[in-house]
Design an enzyme around this catalytic site. Sequence first.
Site, short mmCIF file in Angstrom:
data_model
loop_
_atom_site.label_atom_id
_atom_site.label_comp_id
_atom_site.label_asym_id
_atom_site.label_seq_id
_atom_site.Cartn_x
_atom_site.Cartn_y
_atom_site.Cartn_z
N GLU A 124 -34.60 -17.76 -11.35
CA GLU A 124 -33.76 -17.01 -12.30
C GLU A 124 -34.11 -17.57 -13.67
O GLU A 124 -33.66 -18.65 -14.04
CB GLU A 124 -32.27 -17.22 -12.00
N CYS B 159 -28.78 -15.93 -20.97
CA CYS B 159 -30.03 -15.36 -20.44
C CYS B 159 -29.97 -13.84 -20.47
O CYS B 159 -30.95 -13.18 -20.76
CB CYS B 159 -30.29 -15.86 -19.03
P1 NAD Z 1 -34.88 -25.73 -18.39
O1 NAD Z 1 -35.98 -24.98 -17.74
O2 NAD Z 1 -35.20 -26.65 -19.50
O3 NAD Z 1 -34.09 -26.63 -17.32
C1 NAD Z 1 -33.45 -26.07 -16.19
C2 NAD Z 1 -33.27 -27.15 -15.14
O4 NAD Z 1 -34.55 -27.53 -14.65
C3 NAD Z 1 -32.61 -28.43 -15.63
O5 NAD Z 1 -31.72 -28.90 -14.65
C4 NAD Z 1 -33.79 -29.38 -15.78
O6 NAD Z 1 -33.46 -30.75 -15.65
C5 NAD Z 1 -34.66 -28.94 -14.63
N1 NAD Z 1 -36.08 -29.30 -14.77
C6 NAD Z 1 -36.78 -29.55 -15.90
N2 NAD Z 1 -38.08 -29.84 -15.58
C7 NAD Z 1 -38.18 -29.73 -14.24
C8 NAD Z 1 -39.25 -29.86 -13.32
N3 NAD Z 1 -40.50 -30.18 -13.73
N4 NAD Z 1 -39.01 -29.68 -12.00
C9 NAD Z 1 -37.78 -29.34 -11.58
N5 NAD Z 1 -36.71 -29.20 -12.40
C10 NAD Z 1 -36.92 -29.39 -13.71
O7 NAD Z 1 -33.82 -24.63 -18.82
P2 NAD Z 1 -32.47 -24.83 -19.65
O8 NAD Z 1 -32.82 -25.12 -21.05
O9 NAD Z 1 -31.56 -25.75 -18.92
O10 NAD Z 1 -31.81 -23.37 -19.54
C11 NAD Z 1 -32.07 -22.35 -20.45
C12 NAD Z 1 -33.00 -21.33 -19.84
O11 NAD Z 1 -32.43 -20.85 -18.63
C13 NAD Z 1 -33.17 -20.09 -20.71
O12 NAD Z 1 -34.51 -19.68 -20.67
C14 NAD Z 1 -32.27 -19.06 -20.04
O13 NAD Z 1 -32.62 -17.74 -20.28
C15 NAD Z 1 -32.43 -19.43 -18.60
N6 NAD Z 1 -31.32 -18.96 -17.78
C16 NAD Z 1 -31.56 -17.96 -16.88
C17 NAD Z 1 -30.52 -17.46 -16.11
C18 NAD Z 1 -30.75 -16.36 -15.11
O14 NAD Z 1 -29.89 -16.15 -14.28
N7 NAD Z 1 -31.87 -15.66 -15.12
C19 NAD Z 1 -29.23 -17.99 -16.25
C20 NAD Z 1 -29.02 -19.00 -17.18
C21 NAD Z 1 -30.09 -19.49 -17.93
#
Ligand code: NAD
Length: 512
Positions: free
Chosen positions: A247, A281
């Site tokens: 997502e 998002c």
């Molecule tokens: P992010 O990708 O920076 O982090 C998300 C999660 O992934 C965090 O818990 C982080 O610690 C973890 N993570 C980071 N590197 C990783 C790796 N190499 N392996 C595994 N896990 C890892 O995203 P964010 O800044 O927390 O969230 C914002 C983003 O999320 C925006 O792009 C937003 O659009 C998206 N989002 C999407 C939805 C949806 O349902 N489609 C919902 C909410 C947010």
Amino acid sequence: MTATIEPDVQSPEGPQPSFDSINPATGDVVGTHPIDDKAQVDAAVAAAREASRWWQELGFDGRKEYLLQWRSVLTRRLQQLADLMHREGGKPHGDAMLEAGLAIDHIAWAAKHAGKILGRQKVGPGLLMSNQAAYVEYHPLGVVGVIGPWNYPVFTPVGSIAYSLAAGNTVVFKPSEYTPGVGRFLVDTFTEVVHGRPVLNLVTGLGETGNHLCTAEVDKIAFTGSSATGKKVMAACAERLTPVVIEAGGKDSLIVDEDADLKDAAEAALWAGMSNAGQTCIGTERVYVHERVFDPFMAELLKQAEGIRPGYDDGGVYGPSTMPKQLPIIRSHIEDAIAKGGKAVLGGLDSVGDQYVQPTIITHVPEDSLAVTEETFGPTLVVNPVRDMEEAVELTNATKYGLAGAFFGKKNAMSVASRVRSGMTSINSVISFAAIPGLPFGGVGDSGFGRIHGPDGLREFTYSKAITRQRMKAPLMLQSLKRDGTTESRFQQLLTVMHGGSATLPKLPKRR
Ligand code: NAD
């Protein structure tokens, strides 16, 4: 004030390294949490595996009871949870309550519907196999790893957690490093309800801890976050052929047709663009308006935008940007849009401060600008006029993302909604699909794949199991080495009756 509000990693002096979650508005430490290493993540997965048997043996009805108790506990402690969300993520208390409230509704829906959707169902066997009874049932995968973002730290992970649990899986949850306290609250309340059994487990840390979860012995990863991290998650999961739900981000548009209620459309665009500081998002980042109503729409939008401001006090309609590293990205999108000829009609080059971004609206932004092509994740709206709805759909779809969107208008509503290439569209409102638990939630393209919520969201955390039971000997014994020519010719006759009728080919339109 410039506050250091990135999660603060402590030097590993004690037995385990830790990090602080920081209030993005005040810079205060909200909580300190361990950085779990590979061994700790593996131990959490092993504990979840151990609890799996008990949880599966409860069946749909037993699990429903526990999940419904959990939603009641969360409802009774809603104020406490919302306060923590307000302090850790900076969003207004009312927004936090709304978010958690919707998540509670999803828990109840998943609990109540899992049995009917995933339990054994009879399937028609068809004429060729009419001697068989056929069934399909959906089995839990085992242990699901859930990796969450910070922008909706309850609603988003609960969409994976509640549906996984209702389907019979146990879960290891790694919340965002910006909102680990909220993650802990969810896990602690659930653990209280199941009397300490490790059905829903917590691991905390930065990206590396998330990576450990991807390579651990989990049976699926449900990831919510940016598209860039989603790609890393998928690559890590490929090692063990672990399936994933992604997502990811979006660049949703709101389309305004000439017969739209402009007041409603403007109110929706402002809320979907600015609330939660634009960090949604499925928020609106682009608005395409029929050229015949562009001027009155802009007048209405600017009138309604008068006086809105961010802040941590009661008058702030949205909070600070939770993640300071997003601020230069928002600034670069505004600069690029203006440099390419966009007209800032609210806010502009000086909108982005040290913590807060002022509401910003830019019109006539070229379609190759960063503010049109990339996720901005700030309280900014690009508003462009379009010739007609054909152009609105074409421009909306000219993006690598495909998460959601909205349409305002009457006669073209259903046609435009289904032609937009995205997982979800709401007509004459915004984001409504997310609050209807029976609907699937998810995107296409760089917005990811797989679904949470609704029947699809329950099946996402299962594997389907087909079962046939022979009710009587087959009149035509096809699965036998003793099959003879008579059986084969009867099979052919039957096939001709079933499928050999005269078929007329569909007429092609005449070439001009
Ligand atoms: P992010 O990708 O920076 O982090 C998300 C999660 O992934 C965090 O818990 C982080 O610690 C973890 N993570 C980071 N590197 C990783 C790796 N190499 N392996 C595994 N896990 C890892 O995203 P964010 O800044 O927390 O969230 C914002 C983003 O999320 C925006 O792009 C937003 O659009 C998206 N989002 C999407 C939805 C949806 O349902 N489609 C919902 C909410 C947010």
